[in-house]
Design a protein around this motif. Structure first.
Motif, PDB file in Angstrom:
ATOM      1  N   ILE A 183       0.776  -1.571  -0.044  1.00  0.00           N
ATOM      2  CA  ILE A 183       0.228   0.178  -0.051  1.00  0.00           C
ATOM      3  C   ILE A 183       0.879   1.057   0.343  1.00  0.00           C
ATOM      4  CG2 ILE A 183      -1.612   1.356   1.544  1.00  0.00           C
ATOM      5  CD1 ILE A 183      -3.031  -1.531   2.530  1.00  0.00           C
ATOM      6  N   ARG A 184       2.029   1.262   0.543  1.00  0.00           N
ATOM      7  CA  ARG A 184       2.920   2.466   0.653  1.00  0.00           C
ATOM      8  C   ARG A 184       3.803   3.054  -0.133  1.00  0.00           C
ATOM      9  NH1 ARG A 184       6.687   1.259   5.792  1.00  0.00           N
ATOM     10  NH2 ARG A 184       4.284   1.779   7.492  1.00  0.00           N
ATOM     11  N   LEU A 185       3.524   1.673  -1.408  1.00  0.00           N
ATOM     12  CA  LEU A 185       3.727   2.297  -2.853  1.00  0.00           C
ATOM     13  C   LEU A 185       3.176   2.601  -3.750  1.00  0.00           C
ATOM     14  CD1 LEU A 185       6.098  -0.764  -3.696  1.00  0.00           C
ATOM     15  CD2 LEU A 185       6.938   1.102  -2.313  1.00  0.00           C
ATOM     16  N   GLU A 186       2.079   2.836  -3.211  1.00  0.00           N
ATOM     17  CA  GLU A 186       0.568   3.311  -4.047  1.00  0.00           C
ATOM     18  C   GLU A 186       1.108   4.723  -4.388  1.00  0.00           C
ATOM     19  OE1 GLU A 186      -3.340   1.002  -2.545  1.00  0.00           O
ATOM     20  OE2 GLU A 186      -2.544   3.612  -1.760  1.00  0.00           O
ATOM     21  N   GLY A 187       1.457   5.085  -6.353  1.00  0.00           N
ATOM     22  CA  GLY A 187       1.437   5.967  -6.435  1.00  0.00           C
ATOM     23  C   GLY A 187       2.625   6.092  -7.403  1.00  0.00           C
ATOM     24  N   TYR A 188       3.821   4.891  -7.092  1.00  0.00           N
ATOM     25  CA  TYR A 188       4.614   5.679  -7.475  1.00  0.00           C
ATOM     26  C   TYR A 188       5.221   4.291  -7.410  1.00  0.00           C
ATOM     27  CZ  TYR A 188       7.304   4.954  -3.030  1.00  0.00           C
ATOM     28  OH  TYR A 188       7.192   4.645  -1.411  1.00  0.00           O
ATOM     29  N   GLU A 189       4.776   3.290  -7.569  1.00  0.00           N
ATOM     30  CA  GLU A 189       4.972   2.027  -8.221  1.00  0.00           C
ATOM     31  C   GLU A 189       6.185   1.142  -9.572  1.00  0.00           C
ATOM     32  OE1 GLU A 189       2.534  -2.559  -8.100  1.00  0.00           O
ATOM     33  OE2 GLU A 189       2.357  -2.102  -6.267  1.00  0.00           O
ATOM     34  N   ARG A 190       4.794   1.988 -10.309  1.00  0.00           N
ATOM     35  CA  ARG A 190       6.151   1.591 -12.076  1.00  0.00           C
ATOM     36  C   ARG A 190       7.277   2.500 -12.070  1.00  0.00           C
ATOM     37  NH1 ARG A 190       6.483  -1.250 -15.567  1.00  0.00           N
ATOM     38  NH2 ARG A 190       6.696  -0.508 -17.571  1.00  0.00           N
TER      39      ARG A 190
ATOM     40  N   THR B 148      13.451  -6.837 -15.850  1.00  0.00           N
ATOM     41  CA  THR B 148      11.570  -6.292 -15.705  1.00  0.00           C
ATOM     42  C   THR B 148      11.911  -6.365 -14.024  1.00  0.00           C
ATOM     43  OG1 THR B 148      10.807  -8.363 -16.110  1.00  0.00           O
ATOM     44  CG2 THR B 148      11.195  -7.036 -18.122  1.00  0.00           C
ATOM     45  N   VAL B 149      11.273  -5.522 -13.314  1.00  0.00           N
ATOM     46  CA  VAL B 149      11.303  -5.313 -11.610  1.00  0.00           C
ATOM     47  C   VAL B 149       9.363  -5.603 -11.771  1.00  0.00           C
ATOM     48  CG1 VAL B 149      10.882  -5.073  -9.618  1.00  0.00           C
ATOM     49  CG2 VAL B 149      13.005  -5.471 -10.631  1.00  0.00           C
ATOM     50  N   GLU B 150       8.705  -6.463 -10.733  1.00  0.00           N
ATOM     51  CA  GLU B 150       7.523  -6.460 -11.307  1.00  0.00           C
ATOM     52  C   GLU B 150       7.254  -6.580  -9.233  1.00  0.00           C
ATOM     53  OE1 GLU B 150       5.108  -9.158 -12.549  1.00  0.00           O
ATOM     54  OE2 GLU B 150       3.176  -8.378 -12.895  1.00  0.00           O
ATOM     55  N   PHE B 151       6.057  -6.005  -8.902  1.00  0.00           N
ATOM     56  CA  PHE B 151       5.700  -5.884  -7.336  1.00  0.00           C
ATOM     57  C   PHE B 151       4.277  -6.616  -7.284  1.00  0.00           C
ATOM     58  CE2 PHE B 151       8.214  -2.467  -7.443  1.00  0.00           C
ATOM     59  CZ  PHE B 151       8.875  -2.354  -6.190  1.00  0.00           C
ATOM     60  N   GLU B 152       4.405  -7.797  -6.205  1.00  0.00           N
ATOM     61  CA  GLU B 152       3.555  -8.647  -5.639  1.00  0.00           C
ATOM     62  C   GLU B 152       3.057  -8.511  -4.286  1.00  0.00           C
ATOM     63  OE1 GLU B 152       1.369 -10.011  -8.377  1.00  0.00           O
ATOM     64  OE2 GLU B 152       2.170 -10.325 -10.238  1.00  0.00           O
ATOM     65  N   THR B 153       1.902  -9.198  -4.416  1.00  0.00           N
ATOM     66  CA  THR B 153       1.718  -9.477  -2.837  1.00  0.00           C
ATOM     67  C   THR B 153       1.742 -10.741  -2.048  1.00  0.00           C
ATOM     68  OG1 THR B 153       0.703  -6.964  -2.486  1.00  0.00           O
ATOM     69  CG2 THR B 153      -0.069  -8.488  -0.730  1.00  0.00           C
ATOM     70  N   ASP B 154       2.616 -10.593  -1.101  1.00  0.00           N
ATOM     71  CA  ASP B 154       2.376 -12.255  -0.379  1.00  0.00           C
ATOM     72  C   ASP B 154       2.320 -11.604   1.832  1.00  0.00           C
ATOM     73  OD1 ASP B 154       2.846 -14.360   0.844  1.00  0.00           O
ATOM     74  OD2 ASP B 154       4.839 -15.124  -0.407  1.00  0.00           O
TER      75      ASP B 154
ATOM     76  N   LEU C  10       9.314   2.915  -9.498  1.00  0.00           N
ATOM     77  CA  LEU C  10      10.092   2.172  -8.856  1.00  0.00           C
ATOM     78  C   LEU C  10      11.145   1.024  -9.244  1.00  0.00           C
ATOM     79  CD1 LEU C  10      11.461   1.975  -5.594  1.00  0.00           C
ATOM     80  CD2 LEU C  10      10.142   0.939  -5.345  1.00  0.00           C
ATOM     81  N   GLU C  11       9.842   0.284  -9.807  1.00  0.00           N
ATOM     82  CA  GLU C  11      10.251  -0.770 -10.790  1.00  0.00           C
ATOM     83  C   GLU C  11      10.887  -0.358 -12.269  1.00  0.00           C
ATOM     84  OE1 GLU C  11       5.591  -3.471 -10.585  1.00  0.00           O
ATOM     85  OE2 GLU C  11       6.212  -2.230 -12.122  1.00  0.00           O
ATOM     86  N   GLN C  12      10.925   0.859 -12.621  1.00  0.00           N
ATOM     87  CA  GLN C  12      11.414   1.304 -13.877  1.00  0.00           C
ATOM     88  C   GLN C  12      13.155   1.470 -13.372  1.00  0.00           C
ATOM     89  OE1 GLN C  12       9.536   4.894 -15.731  1.00  0.00           O
ATOM     90  NE2 GLN C  12       7.916   3.007 -16.670  1.00  0.00           N
ATOM     91  N   GLU C  13      12.739   2.589 -12.717  1.00  0.00           N
ATOM     92  CA  GLU C  13      14.535   2.781 -11.735  1.00  0.00           C
ATOM     93  C   GLU C  13      15.156   1.337 -11.338  1.00  0.00           C
ATOM     94  OE1 GLU C  13      16.474   4.860  -7.734  1.00  0.00           O
ATOM     95  OE2 GLU C  13      13.787   4.926  -8.243  1.00  0.00           O
ATOM     96  N   LEU C  14      14.489   0.617 -10.278  1.00  0.00           N
ATOM     97  CA  LEU C  14      15.320  -0.629 -10.111  1.00  0.00           C
ATOM     98  C   LEU C  14      15.713  -1.524 -11.741  1.00  0.00           C
ATOM     99  CD1 LEU C  14      12.638  -2.305  -7.751  1.00  0.00           C
ATOM    100  CD2 LEU C  14      14.951  -1.270  -6.661  1.00  0.00           C
ATOM    101  N   SER C  15      14.789  -1.696 -12.181  1.00  0.00           N
ATOM    102  CA  SER C  15      14.894  -2.439 -13.883  1.00  0.00           C
ATOM    103  C   SER C  15      16.730  -1.718 -14.360  1.00  0.00           C
ATOM    104  CB  SER C  15      14.019  -2.427 -14.792  1.00  0.00           C
ATOM    105  OG  SER C  15      14.416  -2.480 -16.255  1.00  0.00           O
ATOM    106  N   GLY C  16      17.151  -0.406 -14.518  1.00  0.00           N
ATOM    107  CA  GLY C  16      17.771   0.147 -14.977  1.00  0.00           C
ATOM    108  C   GLY C  16      18.400  -0.040 -13.675  1.00  0.00           C
ATOM    109  N   TYR C  17      18.613  -0.331 -12.353  1.00  0.00           N
ATOM    110  CA  TYR C  17      20.086  -0.570 -12.276  1.00  0.00           C
ATOM    111  C   TYR C  17      20.705  -2.044 -12.128  1.00  0.00           C
ATOM    112  CZ  TYR C  17      22.384  -1.806  -7.217  1.00  0.00           C
ATOM    113  OH  TYR C  17      23.299  -2.190  -6.997  1.00  0.00           O
TER     114      TYR C  17
END
Length: 215
Positions: free
Chosen positions: A28-35, A61-67, A37-44
């Motif tokens: 929930i804390r990533l709402e608004g900037y999850e996409r 590619t980086v994708e977030f999921e809930t567990d 962050l995924e692109q930033e981590l991909s570049g890293y």
């Protein structure tokens, strides 16, 4: 990436698909900037592969999921080596999934040392149970059936707080029984407390895990 590289004849291939599992509250804390962050981590990851001369089949590619099994502050990472489709319209060929590596938040910060003291060796304990890997920062980590344990084992024969892993200033790890009902075995031998080395087999209740040290 470093933990799941595959060496070929002349190249070292690394996973290009990363799934990051978060607890519901952390997601929930990533709402608004999850996409973003995924692109930033991909570049890293792409830059890290270039620095290490790793080969990627595609841009990572980086994708977030809930567990929901994860607690606040914990996250898991699962990697996969995915081959691009040979022809347009074909589906991508997906390799075998790697272990889900679960990282636990640091719970006890080590006290600051005086300049004259020797710096601690900050190794990490790795507990592999079936298809899950718990990477424990230390300096202490509890193992048991309780939800507040650093490494949760869903085994009715395991006590709520069964054992504790402890890191020494030199980076070595020991396991200690916390007064459990069924005790601890290391490589088949009953112990109360003992030093562990990479590759040791530790049994709590009816659950056996492999212990490793990550430096």
């Amino acid at each position: 990436m470093d933990s799941h590289k595959t060496a070929g004849v002349a190249r070292v291939y690394v996973p290009n698909e990363y799934t990051v599992f978060l607890s519901g509250k952390d997601r929930i804390r990533l709402e608004g900037y999850e996409r973003s962050l995924e692109q930033e981590l991909s570049g890293y990851l792409l830059e890290h592969a270039r620095r290490r001369s790793y080969d990627l089949l595609t841009r990572p590619t980086v994708e977030f999921e809930t567990d929901e099994r994860l607690r606040l502050g914990e996250f898991g990472i699962q990697t996969r080596l995915v081959k691009p489709p040979a022809h347009e319209g074909d589906s991508a060929s997906q390799g075998e999934e790697g272990h889900t590596m679960v990282y636990s938040a640091v719970r006890d910060a080590a006290p600051a040392e005086a300049p004259a003291q020797r710096a601690e060796v900050a190794t990490r304990a790795v507990v592999t149970v079936d298809d899950r890997r718990y990477v424990l920062e230390g300096p202490r980590a509890t193992i048991g059936r309780a939800k507040d344990a650093d490494c949760v084992l869903r085994d009715p024969n395991v006590s709520r707080h069964h054992a504790e892993l402890r890191r020494s200033p030199g980076g070595d790890w020991t396991v200690a029984d916390l007064g459990s009902t069924n005790g601890i075995k290391v490589n088949g031998r009953r112990v109360g407390s003992t030093r562990l080395k990479s590759g040791d087999s530790v049994t709590l209740g009816t659950t056996t895990f492999q212990f490793d040290i990550e430096r």
